[in-house]
Design a protein around this motif. Structure first.
Motif, short mmCIF file in Angstrom:
data_model
loop_
_atom_site.label_atom_id
_atom_site.label_comp_id
_atom_site.label_asym_id
_atom_site.label_seq_id
_atom_site.Cartn_x
_atom_site.Cartn_y
_atom_site.Cartn_z
N ALA A 280 0.60 -12.96 2.92
CA ALA A 280 -0.87 -11.78 2.22
C ALA A 280 -1.48 -12.22 1.62
CB ALA A 280 -0.30 -10.81 1.80
N LYS B 211 -1.58 -7.90 5.40
CA LYS B 211 -1.05 -6.88 4.27
C LYS B 211 0.71 -7.09 4.05
CE LYS B 211 -4.40 -3.41 5.47
NZ LYS B 211 -5.06 -1.97 5.20
N GLU C 123 0.45 -1.40 -0.03
CA GLU C 123 0.18 -0.06 0.23
C GLU C 123 0.81 1.53 -0.05
OE1 GLU C 123 -2.86 -0.73 3.40
OE2 GLU C 123 -4.23 -1.70 2.30
#
Ligand code: ACM
Ligand code: ZN
Length: 536
Positions: free
Chosen positions: A279, A292, A225
């Motif tokens: 993940a 994540k 991210e």
């Protein structure tokens, strides 16, 4: 050296240019060859120079032509012939040179012609690299250069490497590196006669290789991210980062490397450094996730579950696809920095410890590595891992990459394992290049100057001659937490990789840092001409 100066009128640019006649100049080859005898006179490369090959050296002849073409603008003829003639470069395999090994060569430059012979094709390739370095440094430019006499000093060179493993590692996980850069990295290795590209393809922060059976590895695992700013500052950049290599990309790179006598050793990390995979497939962890892809640096506590048979199957499925892509004898399975915290409380891991009669989680790690070792050995390959894989015993065919100093390498060689020396103190090119960290771009810290790299002897003094045979060589590490771009990788790698090239090629007794520095002055012009962002 006392150079007499000459002036030449250049027809192309209409200027008087001052030149040092090359017949008087010293030659400057990195890594330094084993034996070199300079003679008077020069060989002049012209548009009419022929490259003479036989059936076995045709591909090499084409490569030499391509190598010399961009800067000279010449399209040299490559001809299949057996007669010696003037104004020619001969490439010939010759089993009489077997004392120089598969990678050694003999290069003789006279005023009439150039003869390059070797037992193996790799030897011819390395002789071509030397020949290129005997030409003016402008030969490394990728555009035609005017006003140059492409002269080669008359010389006889006999050369062969000190070690068989002359490696450079690249972490493309902490920061993804484009395919074109990976090729440039391999090109630079080949110029320095390095032959193992250790491609670190999987990590907590990103999974970079397409696996057909498990598409989420790249759909999910190749992207994070955002990325922490600085050294785990707690602040994040808010920018998605990632990328991966398709299997076609991988085949292209493996073939590109093969043509340059570089073997690509892939690294698929296990059982730790695996959060990106978890993940995507959390069922192969101890807790079940969710997870994540990691956005900060450091060691992740969540690792593969060693008690779950499905995890072993998952990883061996991945290795099956990896083996189909990489012909390398050695396959790197990581094995470093695996926290045992999750295993301590995982019912499956504890059940495995009991069922296998293991003492503790450390022996569970060893059991886990042995599953992979057996899997690879049954398929004719050899496992290599970071030195943690030594803990708890290791199958005989496995090799150890000693990164936490030399201790792991010493223990492994004494136990009869092959070893690659990757000691952090000498070969971690992510370490800073100045004692004062403030003088340099942000890095992981420490201090590894060029001279210290050069001083490295991969064979620890405590080993007997017999044990020392297990030291296959050494390699430089480029961990990219603090290298967001390929330019930055080049800055950290060069010129320290030039020093390492000499560590792994040149005989120990011929190493001389002062002379290396002198040769490096010329050599950095080559790097400049190649567009390498080396540290000046
Ligand atoms: C390593 O630097 N963790 C191999
Ligand atoms: Zn578990």
């Amino acid at each position: 050296m006392n150079y007499s100066q000459e002036w030449l009128f250049c027809v192309a640019c209409s200027f008087l240019v001052s030149v040092v006649p090359i017949s008087h100049a010293s030659v400057s080859v990195i890594p330094a060859p084993v034996r070199m005898e300079l003679q008077n006179g020069t060989f002049l490369l012209t548009p009419d120079t022929k490259i003479i090959v036989d059936a076995q050296t045709t591909e090499l002849g084409g490569q030499l032509k391509e190598m010399l073409s961009p800067a000279t603008g010449y399209s040299l003829g490559v001809v299949d012939a057996s007669d010696l003639s003037n104004n020619a470069i001969y490439l010939k395999l010759d089993s009489a040179l077997k004392d120089l090994g598969e990678e050694g060569y003999r290069l003789a430059v006279t005023e009439k012609n150039v003869t390059l012979k070797a037992t193996g094709k790799a030897g011819i390739f390395y002789g071509m690299q030397t020949l290129r370095q005997l030409l003016p440094t402008e030969i490394f430019k990728q555009v035609p250069v005017e006003c140059i006499d492409w002269r080669i000093r008359c010389v006889t060179i006999e050369d062969m490497p000190r070690f068989q493993w002359r490696g450079m590692h690249l972490d493309v996980c902490r920061h993804f590196m484009p395919k074109e850069f990976v090729k440039k990295y391999i090109d630079l290795m080949a110029i320095h006669k390095m032959n193992i590209f250790h491609w670190h393809l999987t990590e907590d922060q990103g999974w970079r290789i397409e696996i057909k059976k498990y598409p989420k590895l790249t759909e999910v695992g190749a992207w994070r991210e955002e990325t922490v700013i600085g050294r785990n500052s707690g602040k994040y950049d808010g920018k998605r980062h990632g990328g991966f290599y398709t299997q076609d990309d991988v085949r292209e790179i493996v073939e590109y490397a093969r043509q340059r006598y570089v073997t690509v050793v892939p690294e698929i990390e296990m059982p730790g450094h695996s959060l990106a995979a978890l993940a995507a497939y959390p069922e192969f962890s101890c807790t079940g996730g969710p997870f994540k892809v990691r956005t900060k640096w450091g060691v992740e506590p969540d690792v593969y579950c060693a008690g779950n048979d499905k995890t072993i199957e998952f990883l061996q499925d991945i290795l099956t696809e990896v083996l189909a892509l990489f012909p390398s004898e050695f396959i790197h399975i990581g094995g470093d920095e695996c926290p045992k915290k999750r295993w301590e409380t995982c019912p499956k891991c504890q059940a495995r410890i009991k069922a296998e009669g293991l003492k503790d989680e450390h022996e569970l790690q060893s059991w886990f590595i042995r599953q992979m070792d057996t899997f690879l050995a049954e398929r004719g390959r050899r496992l290599v891992g970071w030195d943690e894989i030594l803990e708890g015993g290791l199958a005989q065919g496995a090799a150890v990459m000693s990164w936490r100093g030399e201790a792991g390498g010493i223990a492994a060689a004494q136990a009869g394992h092959d070893v690659i020396m990757a000691s952090n103190a000498y070969t971690y090119f992510d370490y800073c290049q100045a004692a004062d960290l403030k003088e340099e771009p942000l890095s992981i810290g420490h201090f590894l100057p060029l001279e210290k790299v050069y001083s490295f002897n991969p064979v620890p003094a405590v080993l007997t001659a017999e044990q020392a045979k297990h030291i296959l060589g050494a390699q430089g590490q480029l961990w990219t937490e603090y290298m967001p771009s390929s330019e930055h990788v080049e800055y950290m790698a060069y010129p320290r990789a030039c020093a390492l090239a000499e560590v792994v090629w040149t005989p120990l007794e011929d190493k001389d840092y002062k002379k290396f520095q002198t040769r490096l002055e010329t050599h950095t012009q080559r790097l400049e001409n190649l567009g390498v962002n080396f540290r000046k």
